[in-house]
Design a protein around this motif. Structure first.
Motif, PDB file in Angstrom:
ATOM      1  N   SER A 212       0.806  -1.230   0.000  1.00  0.00           N
ATOM      2  CA  SER A 212       0.000   0.000   0.000  1.00  0.00           C
ATOM      3  C   SER A 212       0.832   1.271   0.000  1.00  0.00           C
ATOM      4  CB  SER A 212      -0.922   0.008   1.219  1.00  0.00           C
ATOM      5  OG  SER A 212      -0.147   0.019   2.413  1.00  0.00           O
ATOM      6  N   ARG A 213       2.154   1.158  -0.045  1.00  0.00           N
ATOM      7  CA  ARG A 213       3.012   2.334   0.080  1.00  0.00           C
ATOM      8  C   ARG A 213       2.998   3.189  -1.193  1.00  0.00           C
ATOM      9  NH1 ARG A 213       2.940   1.087   4.687  1.00  0.00           N
ATOM     10  NH2 ARG A 213       4.703   0.820   6.116  1.00  0.00           N
ATOM     11  N   ARG A 214       2.573   4.431  -1.048  1.00  0.00           N
ATOM     12  CA  ARG A 214       2.727   5.419  -2.124  1.00  0.00           C
ATOM     13  C   ARG A 214       3.998   6.230  -1.912  1.00  0.00           C
ATOM     14  NH1 ARG A 214      -2.144   5.856  -5.006  1.00  0.00           N
ATOM     15  NH2 ARG A 214      -3.858   4.737  -3.975  1.00  0.00           N
ATOM     16  N   ARG A 215       4.414   6.343  -0.659  1.00  0.00           N
ATOM     17  CA  ARG A 215       5.682   6.958  -0.287  1.00  0.00           C
ATOM     18  C   ARG A 215       6.292   6.147   0.846  1.00  0.00           C
ATOM     19  NH1 ARG A 215       6.676  12.002  -2.316  1.00  0.00           N
ATOM     20  NH2 ARG A 215       4.937  13.007  -3.413  1.00  0.00           N
ATOM     21  N   LEU A 216       7.619   6.139   0.908  1.00  0.00           N
ATOM     22  CA  LEU A 216       8.273   5.425   1.997  1.00  0.00           C
ATOM     23  C   LEU A 216       7.961   6.091   3.327  1.00  0.00           C
ATOM     24  CD1 LEU A 216      11.819   4.706   0.497  1.00  0.00           C
ATOM     25  CD2 LEU A 216       9.876   3.142   0.677  1.00  0.00           C
ATOM     26  N   GLN A 217       7.875   5.274   4.360  1.00  0.00           N
ATOM     27  CA  GLN A 217       7.610   5.769   5.702  1.00  0.00           C
ATOM     28  C   GLN A 217       8.782   5.437   6.616  1.00  0.00           C
ATOM     29  OE1 GLN A 217       3.869   4.226   7.075  1.00  0.00           O
ATOM     30  NE2 GLN A 217       2.753   4.890   5.246  1.00  0.00           N
ATOM     31  N   SER A 218       8.901   6.180   7.678  1.00  0.00           N
ATOM     32  CA  SER A 218       9.943   5.923   8.657  1.00  0.00           C
ATOM     33  C   SER A 218       9.804   4.500   9.184  1.00  0.00           C
ATOM     34  CB  SER A 218       9.836   6.923   9.814  1.00  0.00           C
ATOM     35  OG  SER A 218      10.771   6.638  10.819  1.00  0.00           O
ATOM     36  N   GLY A 219      10.906   3.775   9.209  1.00  0.00           N
ATOM     37  CA  GLY A 219      10.875   2.406   9.689  1.00  0.00           C
ATOM     38  C   GLY A 219      10.674   1.374   8.606  1.00  0.00           C
ATOM     39  N   ASP A 220      10.396   1.796   7.356  1.00  0.00           N
ATOM     40  CA  ASP A 220      10.264   0.835   6.270  1.00  0.00           C
ATOM     41  C   ASP A 220      11.615   0.161   6.015  1.00  0.00           C
ATOM     42  OD1 ASP A 220       7.586   1.158   5.757  1.00  0.00           O
ATOM     43  OD2 ASP A 220       7.869   2.664   4.193  1.00  0.00           O
ATOM     44  N   PRO A 221      11.605  -1.121   5.690  1.00  0.00           N
ATOM     45  CA  PRO A 221      12.869  -1.816   5.418  1.00  0.00           C
ATOM     46  C   PRO A 221      13.439  -1.392   4.069  1.00  0.00           C
ATOM     47  CG  PRO A 221      11.025  -3.258   4.946  1.00  0.00           C
ATOM     48  CD  PRO A 221      10.436  -2.017   5.563  1.00  0.00           C
ATOM     49  N   PRO A 222      14.717  -1.649   3.824  1.00  0.00           N
ATOM     50  CA  PRO A 222      15.279  -1.423   2.497  1.00  0.00           C
ATOM     51  C   PRO A 222      14.744  -2.483   1.537  1.00  0.00           C
ATOM     52  CG  PRO A 222      16.880  -2.534   3.859  1.00  0.00           C
ATOM     53  CD  PRO A 222      15.713  -2.204   4.756  1.00  0.00           C
ATOM     54  N   PRO A 223      14.864  -2.273   0.238  1.00  0.00           N
ATOM     55  CA  PRO A 223      14.432  -3.318  -0.698  1.00  0.00           C
ATOM     56  C   PRO A 223      15.278  -4.568  -0.523  1.00  0.00           C
ATOM     57  CG  PRO A 223      15.694  -1.623  -1.849  1.00  0.00           C
ATOM     58  CD  PRO A 223      15.434  -1.110  -0.460  1.00  0.00           C
ATOM     59  N   ASP A 224      14.691  -5.716  -0.828  1.00  0.00           N
ATOM     60  CA  ASP A 224      15.411  -6.983  -0.688  1.00  0.00           C
ATOM     61  C   ASP A 224      16.451  -7.165  -1.787  1.00  0.00           C
ATOM     62  OD1 ASP A 224      13.890  -8.214   1.583  1.00  0.00           O
ATOM     63  OD2 ASP A 224      12.243  -7.896   0.183  1.00  0.00           O
ATOM     64  N   LEU A 225      16.192  -6.569  -2.949  1.00  0.00           N
ATOM     65  CA  LEU A 225      17.104  -6.681  -4.082  1.00  0.00           C
ATOM     66  C   LEU A 225      17.158  -5.341  -4.804  1.00  0.00           C
ATOM     67  CD1 LEU A 225      18.805  -8.229  -6.227  1.00  0.00           C
ATOM     68  CD2 LEU A 225      16.626  -8.871  -7.308  1.00  0.00           C
ATOM     69  N   ALA A 226      18.369  -4.854  -5.059  1.00  0.00           N
ATOM     70  CA  ALA A 226      18.564  -3.633  -5.837  1.00  0.00           C
ATOM     71  C   ALA A 226      19.449  -3.950  -7.032  1.00  0.00           C
ATOM     72  CB  ALA A 226      19.192  -2.533  -4.989  1.00  0.00           C
ATOM     73  N   ILE A 227      19.239  -3.226  -8.123  1.00  0.00           N
ATOM     74  CA  ILE A 227      19.977  -3.452  -9.368  1.00  0.00           C
ATOM     75  C   ILE A 227      20.576  -2.142  -9.837  1.00  0.00           C
ATOM     76  CG2 ILE A 227      19.772  -4.146 -11.791  1.00  0.00           C
ATOM     77  CD1 ILE A 227      17.303  -5.837 -10.845  1.00  0.00           C
ATOM     78  N   GLU A 228      21.843  -2.189 -10.231  1.00  0.00           N
ATOM     79  CA  GLU A 228      22.525  -1.033 -10.785  1.00  0.00           C
ATOM     80  C   GLU A 228      23.217  -1.436 -12.086  1.00  0.00           C
ATOM     81  OE1 GLU A 228      22.665   2.073 -10.073  1.00  0.00           O
ATOM     82  OE2 GLU A 228      22.370   2.396  -7.915  1.00  0.00           O
ATOM     83  N   CYS A 229      23.144  -0.555 -13.083  1.00  0.00           N
ATOM     84  CA  CYS A 229      23.863  -0.740 -14.341  1.00  0.00           C
ATOM     85  C   CYS A 229      24.887   0.372 -14.456  1.00  0.00           C
ATOM     86  CB  CYS A 229      22.906  -0.718 -15.530  1.00  0.00           C
ATOM     87  SG  CYS A 229      21.750  -2.102 -15.560  1.00  0.00           S
ATOM     88  N   ASP A 230      26.148   0.015 -14.407  1.00  0.00           N
ATOM     89  CA  ASP A 230      27.220   1.005 -14.430  1.00  0.00           C
ATOM     90  C   ASP A 230      27.674   1.252 -15.868  1.00  0.00           C
ATOM     91  OD1 ASP A 230      27.027   1.041 -11.736  1.00  0.00           O
ATOM     92  OD2 ASP A 230      28.969   0.132 -11.322  1.00  0.00           O
ATOM     93  N   VAL A 231      27.366   2.430 -16.381  1.00  0.00           N
ATOM     94  CA  VAL A 231      27.832   2.831 -17.704  1.00  0.00           C
ATOM     95  C   VAL A 231      28.613   4.128 -17.595  1.00  0.00           C
ATOM     96  CG1 VAL A 231      27.173   3.515 -20.049  1.00  0.00           C
ATOM     97  CG2 VAL A 231      25.962   1.644 -18.915  1.00  0.00           C
ATOM     98  N   THR A 232      27.955   5.173 -17.100  1.00  0.00           N
ATOM     99  CA  THR A 232      28.625   6.468 -16.951  1.00  0.00           C
ATOM    100  C   THR A 232      29.150   6.690 -15.545  1.00  0.00           C
ATOM    101  OG1 THR A 232      26.483   7.498 -16.522  1.00  0.00           O
ATOM    102  CG2 THR A 232      27.267   7.533 -18.785  1.00  0.00           C
ATOM    103  N   SER A 233      28.789   5.841 -14.604  1.00  0.00           N
ATOM    104  CA  SER A 233      29.253   6.007 -13.222  1.00  0.00           C
ATOM    105  C   SER A 233      29.391   4.644 -12.577  1.00  0.00           C
ATOM    106  CB  SER A 233      28.261   6.867 -12.428  1.00  0.00           C
ATOM    107  OG  SER A 233      27.009   6.210 -12.338  1.00  0.00           O
TER     108      SER A 233
END
Length: 217
Positions: free
Chosen positions: A117-138
């Motif tokens: 139900s989250r439209r915005r993160l709230q204090s105390g929310d956990p971090p995502p279980d999986l994050a993805i990054e594609c490094d091209v310019t940084s």
């Protein structure tokens, strides 16, 4: 193209071309919060903040295709694995006073139900279980992700996928993802990204789904 500059106010006066990266030093947490407000949510620039250093990056198409493709692959794998999830895209995640990151894509899996139900993160929310990054310019700021305590981070860079797992507050590199332990992600994902440049993303995803389904049968 990258450059290091002092803090400029307002930040939105800095003009960046696609593929550009700017590193801004001596940024306080309040500066970072102000910059987020100035730039707003509808922007092409991506931000990463850690230990007083802010990185601003504007992605290239070369960055966007792998990002979208890998995100779609994760959705396919979650569906095949019958795992429920909530995608949170490039949401800004913050550790108050310490770090802020905006992943290329991220997913709540173990904690998906809490985030439905989250439209915005709230204090105390956990971090995502999986994050993805594609490094091209940084390059991905691992320290920022460690501060936010994302348990699993994938970094796609120069045709290779690296899997980082958080252990005792530090990332260790792994060949296996605990989210998909029976799938050789470090091989199939780079192959699928390369294939997408040859036949298009739709066909590359179709072929990958067929391969995975056949191997799991």
């Amino acid at each position: 193209m990258s450059a290091t500059i002092p803090f400029v106010t307002p930040i939105n006066q800095i003009s960046l071309e696609p593929g550009s990266q700017v590193t801004i030093t001596n940024i306080s947490w309040q500066d970072f919060e102000t910059i987020l407000q100035e730039l707003g949510e509808n922007r092409s620039a991506r931000l990463s903040y850690s230990q007083g250093i802010l990185e601003v990056m504007v992605p290239l198409p070369e960055h966007e295709r792998p990002k979208e493709l890998i995100s779609d692959i994760v959705k396919i794998l979650l569906k095949i694995s019958k795992k429920k999830y909530e995608p949170f895209g490039s949401t800004t995640f913050k550790k108050e006073g310490i770090a802020g990151v905006e992943p290329d894509a991220c997913f709540y899996i173990k904690n998906y139900q809490q985030m439905i139900s989250r439209r915005r993160l709230q204090s105390g929310d956990p971090p995502p279980d999986l994050a993805i990054e594609c490094d091209v310019t940084s390059k991905t700021n691992l320290e920022a992700y460690q501060a936010i305590q994302v348990p699993e981070l994938w970094v796609y860079d120069s045709g290779k996928l690296k899997i980082y797992l958080l252990e005792n507050g530090q990332y260790i590199q792994s060949e296996i993802s605990p989210t998909f332990p029976n799938i050789n992600l470090t091989q199939i994902i780079p192959d699928a990204v390369e294939r997408s440049w040859q036949v298009g993303s739709f066909q590359a995803l179709e072929e990958l789904e067929t391969i995975i389904t056949e191997n799991l049968d």
